[in-house]
Write a protein that holds these residues in place. Structure first.
Motif, PDB file in Angstrom:
ATOM      1  N   GLY A 155     -14.355 -10.821   8.214  1.00 38.57           N
ATOM      2  CA  GLY A 155     -14.076 -11.645   7.159  1.00 38.57           C
ATOM      3  C   GLY A 155     -13.591 -12.730   7.248  1.00 38.57           C
ATOM      4  N   GLN A 156     -12.612 -12.686   8.805  1.00 38.95           N
ATOM      5  CA  GLN A 156     -11.532 -13.891   9.108  1.00 38.95           C
ATOM      6  C   GLN A 156     -11.598 -15.134   8.640  1.00 38.95           C
ATOM      7  OE1 GLN A 156     -10.514 -12.147  13.047  1.00 38.95           O
ATOM      8  NE2 GLN A 156      -9.719 -10.135  12.377  1.00 38.95           N
ATOM      9  N   ASN A 157     -11.113 -15.900   7.743  1.00 39.29           N
ATOM     10  CA  ASN A 157     -11.366 -17.120   7.353  1.00 39.29           C
ATOM     11  C   ASN A 157      -9.719 -17.201   6.911  1.00 39.29           C
ATOM     12  OD1 ASN A 157     -14.070 -16.138   5.917  1.00 39.29           O
ATOM     13  ND2 ASN A 157     -13.716 -18.042   6.986  1.00 39.29           N
ATOM     14  N   ILE A 198      -2.484  -6.801   1.611  1.00 40.71           N
ATOM     15  CA  ILE A 198      -3.893  -6.940   2.017  1.00 40.71           C
ATOM     16  C   ILE A 198      -4.338  -7.495   3.502  1.00 40.71           C
ATOM     17  CG2 ILE A 198      -6.696  -5.352   1.897  1.00 40.71           C
ATOM     18  CD1 ILE A 198      -5.675  -5.371  -1.354  1.00 40.71           C
ATOM     19  N   GLY A 199      -4.680  -7.228   4.464  1.00 41.30           N
ATOM     20  CA  GLY A 199      -5.296  -8.268   5.810  1.00 41.30           C
ATOM     21  C   GLY A 199      -4.514  -8.817   5.508  1.00 41.30           C
ATOM     22  N   PRO A 200      -3.035  -8.837   6.013  1.00 37.02           N
ATOM     23  CA  PRO A 200      -1.971 -10.336   6.768  1.00 37.02           C
ATOM     24  C   PRO A 200      -3.237 -11.061   7.636  1.00 37.02           C
ATOM     25  CG  PRO A 200      -1.255  -7.875   7.080  1.00 37.02           C
ATOM     26  CD  PRO A 200      -2.707  -7.732   7.126  1.00 37.02           C
ATOM     27  N   GLY A 201      -3.456 -10.771   8.567  1.00 41.72           N
ATOM     28  CA  GLY A 201      -4.443 -12.386   9.394  1.00 41.72           C
ATOM     29  C   GLY A 201      -2.956 -12.698  10.204  1.00 41.72           C
ATOM     30  N   GLN A 202      -2.711 -13.849  10.408  1.00 41.13           N
ATOM     31  CA  GLN A 202      -2.309 -13.939  11.347  1.00 41.13           C
ATOM     32  C   GLN A 202      -0.913 -14.927  10.721  1.00 41.13           C
ATOM     33  OE1 GLN A 202      -4.032 -17.733  12.346  1.00 41.13           O
ATOM     34  NE2 GLN A 202      -5.340 -16.326  14.621  1.00 41.13           N
ATOM     35  N   ILE A 257      -1.473  -3.842   5.214  1.00 38.15           N
ATOM     36  CA  ILE A 257      -2.125  -3.434   6.839  1.00 38.15           C
ATOM     37  C   ILE A 257      -3.591  -4.537   6.628  1.00 38.15           C
ATOM     38  CG2 ILE A 257      -3.161  -2.651   3.959  1.00 38.15           C
ATOM     39  CD1 ILE A 257      -3.668   0.256   5.460  1.00 38.15           C
ATOM     40  N   GLU A 258      -3.780  -4.746   7.775  1.00 40.33           N
ATOM     41  CA  GLU A 258      -4.492  -5.330   9.003  1.00 40.33           C
ATOM     42  C   GLU A 258      -5.775  -4.420   9.690  1.00 40.33           C
ATOM     43  OE1 GLU A 258      -5.596  -8.396   8.868  1.00 40.33           O
ATOM     44  OE2 GLU A 258      -7.007  -7.494  10.585  1.00 40.33           O
ATOM     45  N   LYS A 259      -6.958  -4.307   9.598  1.00 39.91           N
ATOM     46  CA  LYS A 259      -7.279  -3.840  10.189  1.00 39.91           C
ATOM     47  C   LYS A 259      -7.798  -3.872  11.189  1.00 39.91           C
ATOM     48  CE  LYS A 259     -12.646  -2.058   9.345  1.00 39.91           C
ATOM     49  NZ  LYS A 259     -13.220  -1.917   8.805  1.00 39.91           N
ATOM     50  N   ASP A 260      -7.560  -5.695  11.715  1.00 40.57           N
ATOM     51  CA  ASP A 260      -7.929  -6.108  13.503  1.00 40.57           C
ATOM     52  C   ASP A 260      -6.939  -5.724  14.100  1.00 40.57           C
ATOM     53  OD1 ASP A 260      -7.818  -8.204  15.412  1.00 40.57           O
ATOM     54  OD2 ASP A 260      -9.220  -8.869  14.428  1.00 40.57           O
ATOM     55  N   GLY A 294      -4.879  -0.715  10.145  1.00 46.17           N
ATOM     56  CA  GLY A 294      -5.600   0.243   9.642  1.00 46.17           C
ATOM     57  C   GLY A 294      -6.720  -0.953   8.465  1.00 46.17           C
ATOM     58  N   ASP A 295      -7.831   0.114   7.788  1.00 45.58           N
ATOM     59  CA  ASP A 295      -8.181  -0.017   6.693  1.00 45.58           C
ATOM     60  C   ASP A 295      -7.570   0.468   5.710  1.00 45.58           C
ATOM     61  OD1 ASP A 295     -10.624  -0.298   4.993  1.00 45.58           O
ATOM     62  OD2 ASP A 295     -11.795   0.559   6.584  1.00 45.58           O
ATOM     63  N   PHE A 296      -7.681  -0.382   4.870  1.00 41.55           N
ATOM     64  CA  PHE A 296      -6.984  -0.781   3.731  1.00 41.55           C
ATOM     65  C   PHE A 296      -7.900   0.053   2.619  1.00 41.55           C
ATOM     66  CE2 PHE A 296      -7.591  -2.020  -1.132  1.00 41.55           C
ATOM     67  CZ  PHE A 296      -5.681  -1.758  -1.315  1.00 41.55           C
TER      68      PHE A 296
HETATM   69  N1  SAM Z   1      -4.163 -12.754   4.902  1.00 39.49           N
HETATM   70  C1  SAM Z   1      -4.785 -14.196   5.784  1.00 39.49           C
HETATM   71  C2  SAM Z   1      -5.057 -16.000   5.854  1.00 39.49           C
HETATM   72  O1  SAM Z   1      -4.590 -15.446   4.786  1.00 39.49           O
HETATM   73  O2  SAM Z   1      -5.292 -16.465   6.479  1.00 39.49           O
HETATM   74  C3  SAM Z   1      -6.233 -13.558   6.846  1.00 39.49           C
HETATM   75  C4  SAM Z   1      -6.953 -13.788   5.513  1.00 39.49           C
HETATM   76  S1  SAM Z   1      -8.496 -12.788   6.053  1.00 39.49           S
HETATM   77  C5  SAM Z   1     -10.024 -14.041   5.446  1.00 39.49           C
HETATM   78  C6  SAM Z   1      -8.941 -11.417   5.649  1.00 39.49           C
HETATM   79  C7  SAM Z   1      -7.926 -10.636   7.115  1.00 39.49           C
HETATM   80  O3  SAM Z   1      -8.313  -9.572   5.980  1.00 39.49           O
HETATM   81  C8  SAM Z   1      -7.865 -10.221   7.903  1.00 39.49           C
HETATM   82  O4  SAM Z   1      -7.047 -11.080   8.806  1.00 39.49           O
HETATM   83  C9  SAM Z   1      -9.275  -9.166   8.469  1.00 39.49           C
HETATM   84  O5  SAM Z   1      -8.992  -8.914   9.502  1.00 39.49           O
HETATM   85  C10 SAM Z   1      -8.085  -8.159   7.453  1.00 39.49           C
HETATM   86  N2  SAM Z   1      -8.929  -7.097   7.346  1.00 39.49           N
HETATM   87  C11 SAM Z   1     -11.009  -7.048   7.099  1.00 39.49           C
HETATM   88  N3  SAM Z   1     -11.496  -6.031   6.821  1.00 39.49           N
HETATM   89  C12 SAM Z   1      -9.904  -5.316   6.421  1.00 39.49           C
HETATM   90  C13 SAM Z   1      -9.429  -3.577   5.469  1.00 39.49           C
HETATM   91  N4  SAM Z   1     -10.856  -3.051   5.615  1.00 39.49           N
HETATM   92  N5  SAM Z   1      -8.311  -3.199   5.455  1.00 39.49           N
HETATM   93  C14 SAM Z   1      -7.581  -4.388   6.553  1.00 39.49           C
HETATM   94  N6  SAM Z   1      -7.663  -5.909   6.706  1.00 39.49           N
HETATM   95  C15 SAM Z   1      -8.680  -6.023   6.670  1.00 39.49           C
END
Ligand code: SAM
Length: 261
Positions: free
Chosen positions: A12-14, A40-44, A61-64, A85-87
């Motif tokens: 779900g990386q946008n 949750i999911g800090p991405g970049q 916490i970032e799964k990637d 890890g996985d949230f």
């Molecule tokens: N926060 C960043 C941003 O605003 O640009 C990234 C947003 S992106 C929509 C979602 C992020 O959640 C991605 O970095 C993805 O790898 C991470 N992600 C996906 N599934 C996850 C999980 N189960 N636990 C933690 N992170 C997760």
């Protein structure tokens, strides 16, 4: 943050690339210097960098795996903890109370993420989430609207829900096919009216909304004897011909509690 990373659709990386929206999101979280925040999911790190200077502690916490290791290379702040890890599988029991949760979350797991947040309502005071607009409208919907349903009732039993603002696909890279919105969930210390049995309440609500066109009397046929059901409606001043979406959450709690007398 510099990155060689290619967006992974299955996670779900946008990424949020619009600096104005990033700022608006973090300003809306009303963060205080004494706050401990979970992202949750800090991405970049689109919003991570903006949250960091405002709070006491930030746990992300970032799964990637690749993104988590890039974050570790790019951030040195001692009050930032980066977890790969996985949230959804993360053990939150060791965390302190009074947490603020923030996340531009992957849309395909929005519901389990919200369920987990509600399960930890004793630890979390507020959550701020970017979700798909249609989903956000359902979370915040009031009785009498098209969007109102069992999800609205479930979430609003535990939290005050607000849709704060809409976000267009152009604010992300890659652009999602859907519009998004930023929401706040303020966890309630206790519901306005306590259900005697929460599981039974939510089962009753789900049953009611199964066929939205049916009257409430028809939808709830069989949950008890028809006579008792009609008596309950009368006592609560509910028209048995109403449609399920016309009943408020408080109506459902009252019906469920009277069914258990
Ligand atoms: N926060 C960043 C941003 O605003 O640009 C990234 C947003 S992106 C929509 C979602 C992020 O959640 C991605 O970095 C993805 O790898 C991470 N992600 C996906 N599934 C996850 C999980 N189960 N636990 C933690 N992170 C997760």
């Amino acid at each position: 943050m510099k990155s060689n990373h290619r967006p992974n659709k299955s996670l779900g990386q946008n990424f949020l690339v619009d600096a104005r929206v990033q700022g608006r999101i973090v300003d809306s979280c009303l963060l205080k210097p004494e706050d401990t925040v979970v992202e949750i999911g800090p991405g970049q790190g689109a919003i991570t960098s903006l949250i960091l200077p405002r709070v006491l502690k930030l746990i992300v916490i970032e799964k990637d795996r690749l993104l988590a290791s890039e974050l570790k290379k790019n951030y040195y702040e001692s009050h930032l903890e980066i977890i790969e890890g996985d949230f959804l599988k993360w053990d939150m029991s060791v965390l302190p109370e009074g947490l603020v949760v923030v996340g531009n979350i992957p849309y395909y797991i929005s519901t389990p993420i919200i369920e987990k947040i509600l399960q930890h309502k004793d630890k979390i005071k507020r959550a701020y989430l970017t979700v798909q607009l249609e989903f956000g409208e359902r979370l915040a919907a009031k009785a009498g609207t098209r969007e109102y349903g069992s999800l609205s009732c479930f979430v609003q039993y535990y939290a005050d829900v607000k849709l704060l603002f809409k976000i267009s696909p152009g604010s992300f890279h890659p652009q999602p096919k859907v519009h998004s919105c930023f929401m706040s969930l303020t966890l309630k210390d206790r519901p306005e009216v306590q259900a005697k049995d929460e599981e039974k309440l939510f089962a009753l609500i789900q049953k009611s909304f199964m066929q939205r066109r049916k009257t409430i009397a028809n939808s709830l046929k069989g949950v008890t004897e028809q006579e008792q059901l009609l008596e309950i409606f009368k006592k609560l001043n509910i028209d048995p011909q109403s449609r399920p979406e016309e009943l408020t959450l408080l109506n459902y709690i009252a019906i469920s509690n009277l069914l258990m007398v």
